[in-house]
Design a protein around this motif. Structure first.
Motif, mmCIF file in Angstrom:
data_model
loop_
_atom_site.group_PDB
_atom_site.id
_atom_site.type_symbol
_atom_site.label_atom_id
_atom_site.label_comp_id
_atom_site.label_asym_id
_atom_site.label_seq_id
_atom_site.Cartn_x
_atom_site.Cartn_y
_atom_site.Cartn_z
ATOM 1 N N SER A 243 4.057 4.093 17.793
ATOM 2 C CA SER A 243 3.308 5.312 18.079
ATOM 3 C C SER A 243 1.824 5.067 17.840
ATOM 4 O O SER A 243 1.434 4.193 17.058
ATOM 5 C CB SER A 243 3.792 6.451 17.174
ATOM 6 O OG SER A 243 2.966 7.596 17.307
ATOM 7 N N VAL A 244 0.999 5.881 18.484
ATOM 8 C CA VAL A 244 -0.442 5.743 18.332
ATOM 9 C C VAL A 244 -0.901 6.079 16.911
ATOM 10 O O VAL A 244 -1.953 5.619 16.458
ATOM 11 C CB VAL A 244 -1.180 6.624 19.366
ATOM 12 C CG1 VAL A 244 -1.006 8.112 19.034
ATOM 13 C CG2 VAL A 244 -2.657 6.257 19.452
ATOM 14 N N ASN A 245 -0.128 6.881 16.184
ATOM 15 C CA ASN A 245 -0.545 7.283 14.837
ATOM 16 C C ASN A 245 0.299 6.623 13.745
ATOM 17 O O ASN A 245 0.406 7.144 12.633
ATOM 18 C CB ASN A 245 -0.518 8.807 14.689
ATOM 19 C CG ASN A 245 0.883 9.381 14.884
ATOM 20 O OD1 ASN A 245 1.751 8.721 15.444
ATOM 21 N ND2 ASN A 245 1.088 10.618 14.435
ATOM 22 N N ALA A 246 0.910 5.484 14.066
ATOM 23 C CA ALA A 246 1.681 4.725 13.073
ATOM 24 C C ALA A 246 1.170 3.297 13.033
ATOM 25 O O ALA A 246 0.944 2.668 14.083
ATOM 26 C CB ALA A 246 3.167 4.755 13.415
ATOM 27 N N ILE A 247 0.960 2.785 11.832
ATOM 28 C CA ILE A 247 0.593 1.365 11.675
ATOM 29 C C ILE A 247 1.794 0.519 12.087
ATOM 30 O O ILE A 247 2.898 0.697 11.554
ATOM 31 C CB ILE A 247 0.195 1.068 10.218
ATOM 32 C CG1 ILE A 247 -1.051 1.874 9.825
ATOM 33 C CG2 ILE A 247 -0.060 -0.418 10.017
ATOM 34 C CD1 ILE A 247 -1.364 1.826 8.340
ATOM 35 N N ALA A 248 1.593 -0.363 13.042
ATOM 36 C CA ALA A 248 2.714 -1.128 13.595
ATOM 37 C C ALA A 248 3.374 -1.987 12.527
ATOM 38 O O ALA A 248 2.718 -2.805 11.882
ATOM 39 C CB ALA A 248 2.230 -2.004 14.746
ATOM 40 N N GLU A 249 4.684 -1.794 12.358
ATOM 41 C CA GLU A 249 5.444 -2.592 11.402
ATOM 42 C C GLU A 249 5.879 -3.933 11.981
ATOM 43 O O GLU A 249 6.066 -4.896 11.240
ATOM 44 C CB GLU A 249 6.701 -1.834 10.959
ATOM 45 C CG GLU A 249 6.444 -0.565 10.185
ATOM 46 C CD GLU A 249 7.740 0.105 9.783
ATOM 47 O OE1 GLU A 249 8.577 -0.560 9.144
ATOM 48 O OE2 GLU A 249 7.921 1.298 10.119
ATOM 49 N N HIS A 250 6.067 -3.965 13.289
ATOM 50 C CA HIS A 250 6.601 -5.181 13.925
ATOM 51 C C HIS A 250 5.869 -5.441 15.233
ATOM 52 O O HIS A 250 5.550 -4.517 15.981
ATOM 53 C CB HIS A 250 8.102 -5.016 14.200
ATOM 54 C CG HIS A 250 8.709 -6.174 14.951
ATOM 55 N ND1 HIS A 250 9.095 -7.345 14.339
ATOM 56 C CD2 HIS A 250 8.964 -6.342 16.279
ATOM 57 C CE1 HIS A 250 9.577 -8.166 15.241
ATOM 58 N NE2 HIS A 250 9.510 -7.593 16.431
ATOM 59 N N ALA A 251 5.614 -6.710 15.495
ATOM 60 C CA ALA A 251 5.068 -7.143 16.788
ATOM 61 C C ALA A 251 5.612 -8.525 17.085
ATOM 62 O O ALA A 251 5.954 -9.292 16.175
ATOM 63 C CB ALA A 251 3.543 -7.160 16.765
ATOM 64 N N GLU A 252 5.715 -8.839 18.353
ATOM 65 C CA GLU A 252 6.183 -10.172 18.734
ATOM 66 C C GLU A 252 5.596 -10.571 20.078
ATOM 67 O O GLU A 252 5.210 -9.715 20.887
ATOM 68 C CB GLU A 252 7.699 -10.251 18.769
ATOM 69 C CG GLU A 252 8.378 -9.365 19.792
ATOM 70 C CD GLU A 252 9.894 -9.524 19.728
ATOM 71 O OE1 GLU A 252 10.471 -9.986 20.737
ATOM 72 O OE2 GLU A 252 10.478 -9.188 18.665
ATOM 73 N N MET A 253 5.511 -11.850 20.292
ATOM 74 C CA MET A 253 5.030 -12.357 21.573
ATOM 75 C C MET A 253 5.802 -13.610 21.945
ATOM 76 O O MET A 253 6.380 -14.297 21.079
ATOM 77 C CB MET A 253 3.527 -12.650 21.529
ATOM 78 C CG MET A 253 3.110 -13.754 20.590
ATOM 79 S SD MET A 253 1.307 -14.035 20.687
ATOM 80 C CE MET A 253 1.050 -15.160 19.323
ATOM 81 N N LEU A 254 5.812 -13.898 23.244
ATOM 82 C CA LEU A 254 6.381 -15.138 23.767
ATOM 83 C C LEU A 254 5.223 -16.024 24.189
ATOM 84 O O LEU A 254 4.334 -15.594 24.937
ATOM 85 C CB LEU A 254 7.311 -14.860 24.949
ATOM 86 C CG LEU A 254 8.515 -13.962 24.662
ATOM 87 C CD1 LEU A 254 9.390 -13.841 25.916
ATOM 88 C CD2 LEU A 254 9.333 -14.486 23.500
#
Length: 382
Positions: A243-254
């Motif tokens: 969400s725009v108002n949540a600090i991202a807990e998870h991210a990933e990339m290939l």
């Protein structure tokens, strides 16, 4: 083979290609609309197997979803593999849109690799209807898992089953003019970042998984890659957060590296490990895993490879009346080349837009394209 014999083969192949053009278009019309995502090629595989059986072939579907049709094989002869892949890069499960605009046909995957696949199948039909005496057998393969994260699993399985018998390998992929005779390897990774997260205002200042991963990517893109041998990198996907108002807990990339040198790929792997390690912290969990590996060249018998490549060049000149571009690239041929087996990948279709939904081909080019595939097969019998 002398010049007269070569000319006779090209004339015979071209005559068949012209005569069979209408049937080739009908087969292309069917296959081009048939969804075939990587790892989910079942529909095309079953259709192709049934079609080959109707032509008199003993086609089967193996554990890797390859359609395999031996021709002129007694179980002991050295084999010439003729292959084209059945998968496309798109995940559609409903019929693919095909637009016919005169000789120009547009569809996702129509040139990579459906039209080349049709030229292979029409060649198989000729070989089944016109048995020839030869010291070699053919293995016609409509293989799975060439695209994306398929990791060449279909071709790997073929060589697990037949590798000791394969004399040479010809695959048909992408556009006319391309002849691949050396393998560009690739190493592919999934890189992940995990943090505590929280509210964008109340918990401002906590690490953000997207920002952490963006910093890793910035460092990866700053690594200087060799110009020779050509070495490249790419981030293919980048996603995370909720969400725009949540600090991202998870991210990933290939992320991937490509190079004609396995040694360079090893050095790039080391750079990637360093970049990930640099951004680790007590409140930041960073990790990466290898998700795909395409090998480069193994120890090749250069004279045998040069002889095969010259046959491909001669056949292309004779059928398309043009000069080909002989190059290193990443195709199904990576597997036999890594094993030291002479291999070429050859384009048989005029078109553009590979890996886009706007891909198009000129169907008139299927005549010289089919003649090219058939002439290469007939040349193996001479």
């Amino acid at each position: 083979m002398d010049e007269n014999s070569r000319r006779e083969i090209y004339c015979k192949a071209y005559a068949y290609a012209e005569q069979a053009h209408g049937e080739a278009l009908a087969l292309l019309r069917t296959l081009a609309q048939m969804p075939s995502p990587t790892h989910h090629e079942d529909r095309r595989a079953h259709y192709i197997a049934d079609w080959l059986r109707a032509q008199g072939g003993a086609a089967t579907i193996d554990a890797a979803k390859n359609v395999v049709c031996p021709i002129g094989d007694d179980g002991t002869k050295p084999l010439v593999v003729l292959a084209a892949h059945t998968d496309v890069v798109f995940d559609d499960e409903t019929p693919l849109p095909l637009i016919e605009d005169g000789d120009i046909w547009r569809a996702p995957g129509v040139g990579d690799d459906t039209a080349n696949l049709v030229n292979l199948l029409m060649t198989a039909r000729y070989l089944l209807k016109h048995p020839m005496q030869s010291p070699y057998g053919f293995l016609v393969v409509a293989n799975s898992c060439e695209e994306g994260l398929g990791n060449l699993d279909g071709t790997r399985h073929i060589f697990e089953c037949y590798g000791s018998r394969v004399k040479e390998y010809l695959s048909f992929d992408c556009y006319a003019g391309m002849i691949v005779n050396h393998a560009v390897g690739s190493h592919r990774f999934r890189i992940t970042a995990d943090v505590q997260g929280g509210h964008s205002y109340a918990n401002f200042g906590r690490p953000n998984a997207i920002k952490v991963l963006a910093d890793v990517l910035e460092d990866l893109c700053a690594v200087k890659v060799p110009e020779y041998p050509k070495t490249t990198f790419n981030v293919g996907t980048f996603e995370g957060g909720v969400s725009v108002n949540a600090i991202a807990e998870h991210a990933e990339m290939l992320f991937e590296y490509r190079s004609a040198s396995d040694a360079v790929l090893g050095k790039m792997d080391t750079e990637l490990a360093w970049c990930v390690e640099k951004h680790k912290a007590p409140d930041v969990h960073l990790a990466y895993e290898a998700i795909g590996l395409r090998p480069g060249d193994g120890e090749l018998a250069e004279q045998l490879l040069e002889a095969l490549t010259q046959r491909s060049v001669d056949a292309y000149r004779a059928t398309f009346k043009a000069e080909p571009d002989v190059q290193a690239n990443s195709t199904d041929a990576n597997i036999p080349l890594s094993l030291g087996i002479p291999a070429n990948t050859i384009g048989t279709i005029i078109g553009a837009g590979a890996h886009t939904r706007e891909e198009w081909i000129d169907t008139k080019s299927m005549v010289p394209g089919l003649a090219l595939v058939l002439s290469l097969a007939l040349g193996c019998c001479s």
